[in-house]
Design a protein around this motif. Structure first.
Motif, PDB file in Angstrom:
ATOM      1  N   PHE A 110       0.854  -1.172   0.000  1.00 19.03           N
ATOM      2  CA  PHE A 110       0.000   0.000   0.000  1.00 19.03           C
ATOM      3  C   PHE A 110       0.901   1.235   0.000  1.00 19.03           C
ATOM      4  O   PHE A 110       1.960   1.233   0.626  1.00 19.03           O
ATOM      5  CB  PHE A 110      -0.891   0.050   1.253  1.00 19.03           C
ATOM      6  N   GLY A 111       0.459   2.273  -0.677  1.00 16.01           N
ATOM      7  CA  GLY A 111       1.225   3.513  -0.664  1.00 16.01           C
ATOM      8  C   GLY A 111       0.507   4.557  -1.488  1.00 16.01           C
ATOM      9  O   GLY A 111       0.045   4.264  -2.588  1.00 16.01           O
ATOM     10  N   PRO A 112       0.388   5.784  -0.981  1.00 16.27           N
ATOM     11  CA  PRO A 112      -0.297   6.834  -1.728  1.00 16.27           C
ATOM     12  C   PRO A 112       0.486   7.236  -2.972  1.00 16.27           C
ATOM     13  O   PRO A 112       1.666   6.871  -3.109  1.00 16.27           O
ATOM     14  CB  PRO A 112      -0.360   7.993  -0.720  1.00 16.27           C
ATOM     15  N   PRO A 113      -0.117   7.971  -3.883  1.00 16.88           N
ATOM     16  CA  PRO A 113       0.614   8.458  -5.056  1.00 16.88           C
ATOM     17  C   PRO A 113       1.863   9.217  -4.607  1.00 16.88           C
ATOM     18  O   PRO A 113       1.804  10.050  -3.704  1.00 16.88           O
ATOM     19  CB  PRO A 113      -0.392   9.415  -5.724  1.00 16.88           C
ATOM     20  N   GLY A 114       3.006   8.887  -5.206  1.00 20.17           N
ATOM     21  CA  GLY A 114       4.248   9.573  -4.872  1.00 20.17           C
ATOM     22  C   GLY A 114       5.033   8.937  -3.749  1.00 20.17           C
ATOM     23  O   GLY A 114       6.119   9.409  -3.408  1.00 20.17           O
ATOM     24  N   ALA A 115       4.521   7.839  -3.174  1.00 20.88           N
ATOM     25  CA  ALA A 115       5.212   7.200  -2.038  1.00 20.88           C
ATOM     26  C   ALA A 115       6.376   6.321  -2.486  1.00 20.88           C
ATOM     27  O   ALA A 115       7.183   5.900  -1.661  1.00 20.88           O
ATOM     28  CB  ALA A 115       4.225   6.363  -1.227  1.00 20.88           C
ATOM     29  N   GLY A 116       6.451   6.026  -3.783  1.00 21.70           N
ATOM     30  CA  GLY A 116       7.541   5.188  -4.285  1.00 21.70           C
ATOM     31  C   GLY A 116       7.172   3.722  -4.390  1.00 21.70           C
ATOM     32  O   GLY A 116       8.040   2.854  -4.497  1.00 21.70           O
ATOM     33  N   LYS A 117       5.863   3.437  -4.395  1.00 25.97           N
ATOM     34  CA  LYS A 117       5.396   2.044  -4.458  1.00 25.97           C
ATOM     35  C   LYS A 117       5.858   1.360  -5.744  1.00 25.97           C
ATOM     36  O   LYS A 117       6.298   0.209  -5.712  1.00 25.97           O
ATOM     37  CB  LYS A 117       3.868   2.013  -4.363  1.00 25.97           C
ATOM     38  N   GLY A 118       5.779   2.065  -6.863  1.00 25.31           N
ATOM     39  CA  GLY A 118       6.197   1.494  -8.142  1.00 25.31           C
ATOM     40  C   GLY A 118       7.673   1.159  -8.160  1.00 25.31           C
ATOM     41  O   GLY A 118       8.082   0.078  -8.603  1.00 25.31           O
ATOM     42  N   THR A 119       8.493   2.071  -7.640  1.00 20.29           N
ATOM     43  CA  THR A 119       9.941   1.856  -7.565  1.00 20.29           C
ATOM     44  C   THR A 119      10.261   0.648  -6.704  1.00 20.29           C
ATOM     45  O   THR A 119      11.057  -0.221  -7.074  1.00 20.29           O
ATOM     46  CB  THR A 119      10.643   3.096  -6.980  1.00 20.29           C
ATOM     47  N   GLN A 120       9.626   0.570  -5.527  1.00 18.95           N
ATOM     48  CA  GLN A 120       9.898  -0.539  -4.611  1.00 18.95           C
ATOM     49  C   GLN A 120       9.406  -1.872  -5.175  1.00 18.95           C
ATOM     50  O   GLN A 120      10.052  -2.907  -4.980  1.00 18.95           O
ATOM     51  CB  GLN A 120       9.271  -0.262  -3.238  1.00 18.95           C
ATOM     52  N   SER A 121       8.275  -1.860  -5.865  1.00 15.00           N
ATOM     53  CA  SER A 121       7.770  -3.093  -6.486  1.00 15.00           C
ATOM     54  C   SER A 121       8.804  -3.671  -7.442  1.00 15.00           C
ATOM     55  O   SER A 121       9.099  -4.871  -7.415  1.00 15.00           O
ATOM     56  CB  SER A 121       6.469  -2.820  -7.248  1.00 15.00           C
ATOM     57  N   LYS A 122       9.365  -2.806  -8.287  1.00 17.62           N
ATOM     58  CA  LYS A 122      10.371  -3.255  -9.265  1.00 17.62           C
ATOM     59  C   LYS A 122      11.611  -3.802  -8.561  1.00 17.62           C
ATOM     60  O   LYS A 122      12.190  -4.813  -8.980  1.00 17.62           O
ATOM     61  CB  LYS A 122      10.751  -2.093 -10.187  1.00 17.62           C
ATOM     62  N   ARG A 123      12.029  -3.147  -7.492  1.00 14.49           N
ATOM     63  CA  ARG A 123      13.210  -3.600  -6.757  1.00 14.49           C
ATOM     64  C   ARG A 123      12.961  -4.952  -6.083  1.00 14.49           C
ATOM     65  O   ARG A 123      13.844  -5.815  -6.040  1.00 14.49           O
ATOM     66  CB  ARG A 123      13.632  -2.541  -5.725  1.00 14.49           C
ATOM     67  N   LEU A 124      11.762  -5.142  -5.561  1.00 16.13           N
ATOM     68  CA  LEU A 124      11.420  -6.417  -4.920  1.00 16.13           C
ATOM     69  C   LEU A 124      11.362  -7.547  -5.941  1.00 16.13           C
ATOM     70  O   LEU A 124      11.812  -8.663  -5.674  1.00 16.13           O
ATOM     71  CB  LEU A 124      10.088  -6.306  -4.186  1.00 16.13           C
ATOM     72  N   VAL A 125      10.807  -7.254  -7.115  1.00 16.05           N
ATOM     73  CA  VAL A 125      10.753  -8.252  -8.192  1.00 16.05           C
ATOM     74  C   VAL A 125      12.165  -8.713  -8.547  1.00 16.05           C
ATOM     75  O   VAL A 125      12.439  -9.901  -8.692  1.00 16.05           O
ATOM     76  CB  VAL A 125      10.044  -7.669  -9.434  1.00 16.05           C
ATOM     77  N   GLN A 126      13.074  -7.750  -8.662  1.00 22.76           N
ATOM     78  CA  GLN A 126      14.457  -8.075  -9.019  1.00 22.76           C
ATOM     79  C   GLN A 126      15.145  -8.860  -7.900  1.00 22.76           C
ATOM     80  O   GLN A 126      15.874  -9.826  -8.149  1.00 22.76           O
ATOM     81  CB  GLN A 126      15.229  -6.778  -9.291  1.00 22.76           C
ATOM     82  N   ALA A 127      14.919  -8.463  -6.649  1.00 26.46           N
ATOM     83  CA  ALA A 127      15.601  -9.101  -5.521  1.00 26.46           C
ATOM     84  C   ALA A 127      15.065 -10.498  -5.221  1.00 26.46           C
ATOM     85  O   ALA A 127      15.823 -11.395  -4.852  1.00 26.46           O
ATOM     86  CB  ALA A 127      15.472  -8.219  -4.278  1.00 26.46           C
ATOM     87  N   LEU A 128      13.763 -10.670  -5.392  1.00 26.35           N
ATOM     88  CA  LEU A 128      13.132 -11.929  -4.991  1.00 26.35           C
ATOM     89  C   LEU A 128      12.911 -12.903  -6.143  1.00 26.35           C
ATOM     90  O   LEU A 128      12.674 -14.088  -5.927  1.00 26.35           O
ATOM     91  CB  LEU A 128      11.790 -11.643  -4.312  1.00 26.35           C
ATOM     92  N   GLY A 129      12.931 -12.391  -7.369  1.00 24.10           N
ATOM     93  CA  GLY A 129      12.722 -13.270  -8.521  1.00 24.10           C
ATOM     94  C   GLY A 129      11.301 -13.781  -8.647  1.00 24.10           C
ATOM     95  O   GLY A 129      11.070 -14.898  -9.129  1.00 24.10           O
ATOM     96  N   VAL A 130      10.321 -12.970  -8.190  1.00 25.97           N
ATOM     97  CA  VAL A 130       8.911 -13.331  -8.346  1.00 25.97           C
ATOM     98  C   VAL A 130       8.238 -12.258  -9.206  1.00 25.97           C
ATOM     99  O   VAL A 130       8.731 -11.136  -9.289  1.00 25.97           O
ATOM    100  CB  VAL A 130       8.191 -13.442  -6.972  1.00 25.97           C
ATOM    101  N   PRO A 131       7.125 -12.580  -9.862  1.00 23.56           N
ATOM    102  CA  PRO A 131       6.493 -11.600 -10.742  1.00 23.56           C
ATOM    103  C   PRO A 131       5.708 -10.532  -9.994  1.00 23.56           C
ATOM    104  O   PRO A 131       5.230 -10.751  -8.878  1.00 23.56           O
ATOM    105  CB  PRO A 131       5.547 -12.457 -11.589  1.00 23.56           C
ATOM    106  N   GLN A 132       5.596  -9.373 -10.630  1.00 24.72           N
ATOM    107  CA  GLN A 132       4.672  -8.341 -10.149  1.00 24.72           C
ATOM    108  C   GLN A 132       3.363  -8.531 -10.898  1.00 24.72           C
ATOM    109  O   GLN A 132       3.353  -8.619 -12.130  1.00 24.72           O
ATOM    110  CB  GLN A 132       5.228  -6.942 -10.421  1.00 24.72           C
ATOM    111  N   ILE A 133       2.281  -8.643 -10.156  1.00 26.59           N
ATOM    112  CA  ILE A 133       0.979  -8.875 -10.778  1.00 26.59           C
ATOM    113  C   ILE A 133       0.119  -7.632 -10.604  1.00 26.59           C
ATOM    114  O   ILE A 133      -0.253  -7.260  -9.485  1.00 26.59           O
ATOM    115  CB  ILE A 133       0.293 -10.116 -10.172  1.00 26.59           C
ATOM    116  N   SER A 134      -0.146  -6.975 -11.712  1.00 24.70           N
ATOM    117  CA  SER A 134      -0.923  -5.738 -11.712  1.00 24.70           C
ATOM    118  C   SER A 134      -2.327  -6.020 -12.214  1.00 24.70           C
ATOM    119  O   SER A 134      -2.509  -6.562 -13.306  1.00 24.70           O
ATOM    120  CB  SER A 134      -0.243  -4.700 -12.616  1.00 24.70           C
ATOM    121  N   THR A 135      -3.329  -5.636 -11.418  1.00 29.46           N
ATOM    122  CA  THR A 135      -4.714  -5.863 -11.857  1.00 29.46           C
ATOM    123  C   THR A 135      -5.026  -5.039 -13.104  1.00 29.46           C
ATOM    124  O   THR A 135      -5.790  -5.469 -13.954  1.00 29.46           O
ATOM    125  CB  THR A 135      -5.724  -5.516 -10.738  1.00 29.46           C
TER     126      THR A 135
END
Length: 236
Positions: free
Chosen positions: A14-39
């Motif tokens: 969860f994160g409001p607009p501008g909180a960096g949620k998109g940036t962190q999602s990409k970093r987690l995908v790279q670090a963990l090797g799991v997909p990001q699933i966007s509705t």
């Protein structure tokens, strides 16, 4: 980089607009090797491919209605049933309502028919992380954002200004501000986010599954803290 065999489970950010949620999602995908699933992506793909769910979603949107929880959940269940989610995933934009959160819990605990097709890291419960950022900081991040129409470079008049005010360092083009980044628009977006997310945070907090993280910290530190929460959070 994490081990390829490590079970991650579903991670909800969860994160409001501008909180960096998109940036962190990409970093987690790279670090963990799991997909990001966007509705949003799932919805567009189903509509474009004219699947049964896609046709129903398109009909709803064309009539000016919201796509129902039933259709959204059906699409999510189908996506979670694909092999690349077996170790876990980062859920982006889901759940958006308490009803969707309740459905996800039932799916993960094997209480739905769709559960037979989902083996999400042995059905580990979700780790829910809420990125908290000071309201004035959010306003600065968003209202200060400027972009180059020629090369797409993003600047911020407060934290990452161009060398010459209003001019792109690379192209010399005049920087522009998105309509969505105007203060009156942002205030509305933040209020809508708060109203939508508050019930979800309350739902997951009552389960002891909500973790809050300081979104004003450096990007690397936030990622590190999130990875630690994911490591320990889904084994509660």
């Amino acid at each position: 980089m994490q081990s390829d065999t490590r079970k991650v489970g579903p991670v909800i950010l969860f994160g409001p607009p501008g909180a960096g949620k998109g940036t962190q999602s990409k970093r987690l995908v790279q670090a963990l090797g799991v997909p990001q699933i966007s509705t949003g992506d799932i919805l567009r793909e189903n509509v474009a491919q004219e699947t049964g769910w896609g046709k129903q979603a398109k009909a709803a949107m064309e009539s000016g209605q919201l796509v129902s929880d039933f259709i959204v959940c059906a699409m999510v269940a189908e996506r979670l049933g694909k092999p690349d989610t077996s170790r876990g995933c980062i859920l982006d934009g889901f759940p958006r309502t308490v009803a969707q959160a309740e459905w996800l819990d039932k799916l993960l605990t094997g209480k739905l028919f769709e559960s037979t097709r989902v083996s999400l890291a042995s059905n580990l419960p979700p780790v829910v992380i809420s990125i908290k950022v000071d309201y004035n900081q959010l306003l600065q991040r968003l209202t200060g954002r400027r972009s180059c129409p020629s090369c797409g470079t993003i600047y911020n008049v407060y934290s990452k200004p161009p060398k010459v005010e209003g001019i792109c360092d690379l192209e010399g083009s005049k920087l522009v501000m998105r309509q969505d980044d105007r203060e009156e628009v942002i205030a509305g977006r933040l209020k809508a986010y708060e109203q939508q997310t508050l019930p979800l945070e309350k739902y997951y907090r009552a389960q002891g599954r909500l973790f809050e993280i300081n979104g004003d910290a450096p990007v690397e530190k936030i990622t590190e803290e999130m990875l630690s929460l994911i490591e320990h959070g889904n084994h509660l």
